[in-house]
Design an enzyme around this catalytic site. Sequence first.
Site, PDB file in Angstrom:
ATOM      1  N   GLY A  68       0.810  -1.205   0.000  1.00  0.00           N
ATOM      2  CA  GLY A  68       0.000   0.000   0.000  1.00  0.00           C
ATOM      3  C   GLY A  68       0.846   1.259   0.000  1.00  0.00           C
ATOM      4  O   GLY A  68       1.915   1.321  -0.609  1.00  0.00           O
ATOM      5  N   SER A  69       0.372   2.256   0.715  1.00  0.00           N
ATOM      6  CA  SER A  69       1.003   3.580   0.650  1.00  0.00           C
ATOM      7  C   SER A  69       2.390   3.645   1.269  1.00  0.00           C
ATOM      8  O   SER A  69       3.109   4.627   1.069  1.00  0.00           O
ATOM      9  CB  SER A  69       0.095   4.619   1.319  1.00  0.00           C
ATOM     10  OG  SER A  69      -1.079   4.806   0.561  1.00  0.00           O
ATOM     11  N   THR A  70       2.805   2.615   2.032  1.00  0.00           N
ATOM     12  CA  THR A  70       4.179   2.641   2.539  1.00  0.00           C
ATOM     13  C   THR A  70       5.183   2.570   1.381  1.00  0.00           C
ATOM     14  O   THR A  70       6.316   3.040   1.515  1.00  0.00           O
ATOM     15  CB  THR A  70       4.445   1.477   3.519  1.00  0.00           C
ATOM     16  OG1 THR A  70       4.258   0.226   2.840  1.00  0.00           O
ATOM     17  CG2 THR A  70       3.496   1.552   4.710  1.00  0.00           C
TER      18      THR A  70
END
Length: 485
Positions: free
Chosen positions: A214-216
């Site tokens: 995801g956004s990591t």
Amino acid sequence: MNKTIRRTAVFCFLLVIALLARVTWVQEVDGQALADDKYNRRNMIAQYANPFGDIIVGGQPVTGSAQTSNGDFKYKRTYTDGPLYSAVTGRMSQVYGATQLEGIYQGVLNGTDSRTKSLLDVVIGSHGKPGDVLTTIEPAVQKTAYKGLGNKNGAAVAIDPKTGNILAMVSTPSYDPSKIAGGSKADGQAWQQYSQDKSRPLDNRALRQTYPPGSTFKLVVAAAALQDGLYSSIDQSTSSPNPYTLPGTVSRLTNENPAAPCENASIRTALEYSCNTVFAKMAVDLGQDKVKAMADAFGFDSGNLDIPVRAAQSVYPTKMPKSSLAQTGIGQFDVRATPLQMAMVVSAIANGGKLMAPHMVSKVTDSGGDPLQTFEPQRKSQPISESTAKQLQDAMVSVIQKGTGTNAQIPGVEVGGKTGTAQHGVDNGDNPYAWFVSYAKDGSGKQVAVAVMVDDPDAVRSEISGNGLAGPIAKSMMQAALKTS
């Protein structure tokens, strides 16, 4: 001599020669192979004939040995706080084999490794005295991570960025290796229960399972953009429409927070608000080769990452259309990462761009405590420059101070981080994974990098966020590592 008798005698002589040759071959060649075969019952009986060496955490053994009351095996393995350390130790089972550190160092731990044997042991064919395996795990950090995850499906990893020492490795729900160490009916029932449990407690989610990050993963894309020179500063405006139409499609990518200032946002602002549109467009602008090169420099697509347990390969995909490339910019499509891998990304950023090789064993010793093998810190790669790392640190601090990661703030400590919520399942129908990756530095220069992933299928979907579910766990781990309250 009669011709027939002579021929018969020669034939019998040749049979005797063939028999002697076969016996010699079996004794000298096949015999050793049979003796060394892992399924040789005598070998297994010998391996369990004496107490084992131990796996050491924080100066104390977390394993032991106990005499059995029946059967061919005299001893079996025991574990102190087995569920707490199972992701580190693995298991040593009379029936189901050995895994993780128990498997890799089985010879040292049971005295069959040649390094544990004296000259007399070699001459008489005896086992040596078992040695020990000393880990880098810090009990306080391990216990904090395990308590924080509780009964949730999840994983947590903590690394010292300066050395690569793994300070914690937790996978939940866990299991107790003691319950399957023997060969009793109860051990068999416990194995069946663990094997059939839908929550898969035998899996090591921290090391051996991969997930969409995801956004990591936006940290990797930002690193590529800064290192490549696509943008010279984290405060430079990007070319990012809001919403963003995925190339070659009519699909419009939006942001979780419609009010977020994501149009043409800088990298700092885009990380603070976790702007999907900015990083999807950024990945397309960079191209898949540059994004993949950066991911690989951080450790993705490496099939031989041993800590010393072999980690599952984290993956950045190739040969995809630009619409899919855009999705990889936000850690979706076919991007897959272990929690260990995402901890490595943050570790490199915190350490001025230098990625130290992660490891969780510091020393292997003989029965007297003398080292058989030691492990010194080693640099694995330099994915980004020191100046790029400093800029990313500044942006990650902004995420914690005023962005999506405020739950990880620690007074008096520099904390930088990134949240993530990763969709998965058919048509993204399953609850998303909640991620939180972060680093912390105190005034003395001590550091820690952390990655936490929570998979809570029972949570209310609207309440799932990296900051809400994983952030508090990451904060408590960082506090335990830095010994702050």
